[in-house]
Design a protein around this motif. Structure first.
Motif, PDB file in Angstrom:
ATOM      1  N   LEU A  28      -8.425 105.196  -9.273  1.00  0.00           N
ATOM      2  CA  LEU A  28      -7.604 106.388  -9.491  1.00  0.00           C
ATOM      3  C   LEU A  28      -7.692 107.257  -8.244  1.00  0.00           C
ATOM      4  CD1 LEU A  28      -8.983 107.322 -13.041  1.00  0.00           C
ATOM      5  CD2 LEU A  28      -7.050 105.836 -12.521  1.00  0.00           C
ATOM      6  N   CYS A  29      -6.610 107.955  -7.939  1.00  0.00           N
ATOM      7  CA  CYS A  29      -6.594 108.828  -6.768  1.00  0.00           C
ATOM      8  C   CYS A  29      -6.281 110.256  -7.210  1.00  0.00           C
ATOM      9  CB  CYS A  29      -5.534 108.347  -5.768  1.00  0.00           C
ATOM     10  SG  CYS A  29      -5.376 109.402  -4.321  1.00  0.00           S
ATOM     11  N   TYR A  51     -10.861 109.096  -4.112  1.00  0.00           N
ATOM     12  CA  TYR A  51     -10.784 107.929  -4.988  1.00  0.00           C
ATOM     13  C   TYR A  51     -11.943 107.871  -5.982  1.00  0.00           C
ATOM     14  CZ  TYR A  51      -7.101 106.430  -1.918  1.00  0.00           C
ATOM     15  OH  TYR A  51      -5.941 106.367  -1.210  1.00  0.00           O
ATOM     16  N   VAL A  52     -11.583 107.442  -7.185  1.00  0.00           N
ATOM     17  CA  VAL A  52     -12.495 107.347  -8.320  1.00  0.00           C
ATOM     18  C   VAL A  52     -12.202 106.021  -9.007  1.00  0.00           C
ATOM     19  CG1 VAL A  52     -12.946 108.355 -10.591  1.00  0.00           C
ATOM     20  CG2 VAL A  52     -12.596 109.843  -8.636  1.00  0.00           C
ATOM     21  N   ILE A  53     -13.213 105.426  -9.619  1.00  0.00           N
ATOM     22  CA  ILE A  53     -12.973 104.198 -10.385  1.00  0.00           C
ATOM     23  C   ILE A  53     -13.120 104.498 -11.878  1.00  0.00           C
ATOM     24  CG2 ILE A  53     -15.363 103.375 -10.270  1.00  0.00           C
ATOM     25  CD1 ILE A  53     -14.017 100.519  -9.998  1.00  0.00           C
ATOM     26  N   ALA A  54     -12.276 103.873 -12.670  1.00  0.00           N
ATOM     27  CA  ALA A  54     -12.365 103.966 -14.132  1.00  0.00           C
ATOM     28  C   ALA A  54     -12.453 102.537 -14.663  1.00  0.00           C
ATOM     29  CB  ALA A  54     -11.141 104.672 -14.704  1.00  0.00           C
ATOM     30  N   GLN A  55     -13.539 102.254 -15.368  1.00  0.00           N
ATOM     31  CA  GLN A  55     -13.763 100.912 -15.913  1.00  0.00           C
ATOM     32  C   GLN A  55     -14.297 101.006 -17.332  1.00  0.00           C
ATOM     33  OE1 GLN A  55     -13.249  97.843 -14.832  1.00  0.00           O
ATOM     34  NE2 GLN A  55     -12.495  98.417 -12.826  1.00  0.00           N
ATOM     35  N   PRO A  56     -13.880 100.081 -18.207  1.00  0.00           N
ATOM     36  CA  PRO A  56     -14.497 100.022 -19.536  1.00  0.00           C
ATOM     37  C   PRO A  56     -15.967  99.626 -19.397  1.00  0.00           C
ATOM     38  CG  PRO A  56     -12.477  98.728 -19.465  1.00  0.00           C
ATOM     39  CD  PRO A  56     -12.787  99.125 -18.068  1.00  0.00           C
ATOM     40  N   CYS A  57     -16.797 100.141 -20.267  1.00  0.00           N
ATOM     41  CA  CYS A  57     -18.217  99.783 -20.233  1.00  0.00           C
ATOM     42  C   CYS A  57     -18.736  99.703 -21.660  1.00  0.00           C
ATOM     43  CB  CYS A  57     -19.017 100.796 -19.413  1.00  0.00           C
ATOM     44  SG  CYS A  57     -19.063 102.449 -20.120  1.00  0.00           S
ATOM     45  N   ILE A  92     -12.679 100.757  -5.060  1.00  0.00           N
ATOM     46  CA  ILE A  92     -11.891 100.283  -3.925  1.00  0.00           C
ATOM     47  C   ILE A  92     -11.055 101.461  -3.448  1.00  0.00           C
ATOM     48  CG2 ILE A  92     -10.082  98.699  -3.184  1.00  0.00           C
ATOM     49  CD1 ILE A  92     -11.029  96.843  -5.473  1.00  0.00           C
ATOM     50  N   ARG A  93     -11.263 101.860  -2.231  1.00  0.00           N
ATOM     51  CA  ARG A  93     -10.501 102.984  -1.668  1.00  0.00           C
ATOM     52  C   ARG A  93      -9.116 102.476  -1.300  1.00  0.00           C
ATOM     53  NH1 ARG A  93     -14.296 106.009  -3.092  1.00  0.00           N
ATOM     54  NH2 ARG A  93     -16.282 106.082  -2.045  1.00  0.00           N
ATOM     55  N   GLY A  94      -8.115 103.171  -1.776  1.00  0.00           N
ATOM     56  CA  GLY A  94      -6.732 102.770  -1.513  1.00  0.00           C
ATOM     57  C   GLY A  94      -6.182 101.926  -2.647  1.00  0.00           C
ATOM     58  N   ASP A  95      -4.886 101.741  -2.668  1.00  0.00           N
ATOM     59  CA  ASP A  95      -4.162 100.972  -3.675  1.00  0.00           C
ATOM     60  C   ASP A  95      -4.517 101.408  -5.095  1.00  0.00           C
ATOM     61  OD1 ASP A  95      -2.308  99.131  -4.519  1.00  0.00           O
ATOM     62  OD2 ASP A  95      -3.762  97.499  -4.637  1.00  0.00           O
ATOM     63  N   PRO A  96      -4.364 102.707  -5.412  1.00  0.00           N
ATOM     64  CA  PRO A  96      -4.709 103.187  -6.750  1.00  0.00           C
ATOM     65  C   PRO A  96      -3.678 102.743  -7.791  1.00  0.00           C
ATOM     66  CG  PRO A  96      -3.738 104.952  -5.502  1.00  0.00           C
ATOM     67  CD  PRO A  96      -3.857 103.784  -4.558  1.00  0.00           C
ATOM     68  N   THR A 116      -2.052 107.903  -9.388  1.00  0.00           N
ATOM     69  CA  THR A 116      -2.280 109.034  -8.493  1.00  0.00           C
ATOM     70  C   THR A 116      -1.958 110.310  -9.242  1.00  0.00           C
ATOM     71  OG1 THR A 116      -1.714 107.699  -6.558  1.00  0.00           O
ATOM     72  CG2 THR A 116      -1.661 110.080  -6.281  1.00  0.00           C
ATOM     73  N   GLU A 117      -2.914 111.211  -9.270  1.00  0.00           N
ATOM     74  CA  GLU A 117      -2.744 112.473  -9.983  1.00  0.00           C
ATOM     75  C   GLU A 117      -2.896 113.634  -9.008  1.00  0.00           C
ATOM     76  OE1 GLU A 117      -2.076 112.816 -13.293  1.00  0.00           O
ATOM     77  OE2 GLU A 117      -2.134 110.654 -13.694  1.00  0.00           O
ATOM     78  N   ARG A 118      -2.196 114.726  -9.294  1.00  0.00           N
ATOM     79  CA  ARG A 118      -2.254 115.922  -8.470  1.00  0.00           C
ATOM     80  C   ARG A 118      -2.511 117.131  -9.360  1.00  0.00           C
ATOM     81  NH1 ARG A 118       1.658 112.574  -7.067  1.00  0.00           N
ATOM     82  NH2 ARG A 118       1.700 111.804  -4.927  1.00  0.00           N
TER      83      ARG A 118
END
Length: 195
Positions: A68-69, A86-92, A185-189, A192-194
Motif C-alpha cells: 500500500l502507498c 510504503y506499507v505492507i498489508a498481509q493476512p496473518c 516491496i517498495r513500489g508497484d502498490p 494508493t491513498e492520499r
C-alpha cells in the motif's frame, strides 16, 4: 468468518509508521462502508493487526492485501522530497487453535512388553498404550511394574506433549508475523491513498 490483516511499516522511516496509522483509519472507514466489522487486536508503532469480521471479510481483506502507498508530504521532515510511503498489508494468524487435554479423550489399552523384569513383566499386562483420539498421538509406557503407575505416566506424557506442541505452534505464528515486516516491496502498490 474472521480474517486478521496486519499492516506493517517494515523497516521504513518514521513516515512509514505514520502511514500505517493513517491507512489503518482508512481501512476501518472503508470496511464500515462495505458492511465489514473491524477490531484492532494488536498495535505497535510499526504495525497494526486488525480483525475483519463479516460475510464479505475475506473479499475485503483481499482488496487490501499487498503493498500500500500513502502519498503525502512528510510531517516530520517538511522539506523532504519523498512523498510515497510504503506499507505492507498481509493476512496473518493470531489465535492458534489449542487442543485442550481431557482424560476422556484418551484411550488406554493394557499391553505386555518384553525385556528384563522376569515373568511378571512378560506375562502380565502392566504396560499402557495411550492414544489421544483428537490428535492421534500415541504413547507407550512400561517403566513401572504396576498398570496404575504406568497409566498416570502415560497421561502426563500426553499432556506435556500437547502443551509443547501448542507452544511450538504459537512461536511459529509469532515468527510468521515478524516475517511480514520484511516482505514489503517498495513500489508497484496495489492501492494508493492520499489524505
Amino acid at each position: 468468518m474472521t480474517v486478521y490483516l496486519m499492516l506493517s511499516a517494515g523497516r521504513g522511516p518514521r513516515e512509514c509508521e505514520w502511514a500505517v496509522a493513517e491507512l489503518a483509519k482508512r481501512l476501518e472507514r472503508d470496511a464500515a462502508g462495505n458492511g465489514v466489522r473491524t477490531n484492532r487486536r494488536e498495535s505497535t508503532p510499526r504495525s497494526i493487526v486488525i480483525a475483519l469480521d463479516g460475510a464479505e471479510a475475506v473479499a475485503f481483506a483481499g482488496s487490501w492485501t499487498g503493498t500500500l502507498c500513502w502519498q503525502a508530504n512528510s510531517p516530520y521532515r517538511p522539506n523532504h522530497g519523498r512523498k510515497n510511503w510504503y506499507v505492507i498489508a498481509q493476512p496473518c494468524t493470531l489465535d492458534a487453535p489449542r487442543t485442550e487435554f481431557r482424560e476422556s479423550d484418551v484411550d488406554l489399552v493394557p499391553c505386555r512388553t518384553g525385556g528384563p523384569g522376569g515373568q511378571r513383566r512378560n506375562k502380565v499386562s502392566t504396560a499402557v498404550r495411550a492414544t489421544h483420539r483428537p490428535t492421534g498421538l500415541v504413547v507407550v509406557v512400561d517403566t513401572e511394574r504396576h498398570f496404575g503407575l504406568n497409566r498416570g505416566l502415560a497421561l502426563r506424557q500426553i499432556r506435556e506433549r500437547l502443551e509443547r506442541d501448542a507452544a511450538v505452534q504459537e512461536q511459529s505464528q509469532v515468527k510468521a508475523r515478524w516475517q511480514i515486516h520484511d516482505e514489503i516491496i517498495r513500489g508497484d502498490p496495489i492501492r494508493t491513498e492520499r489524505p
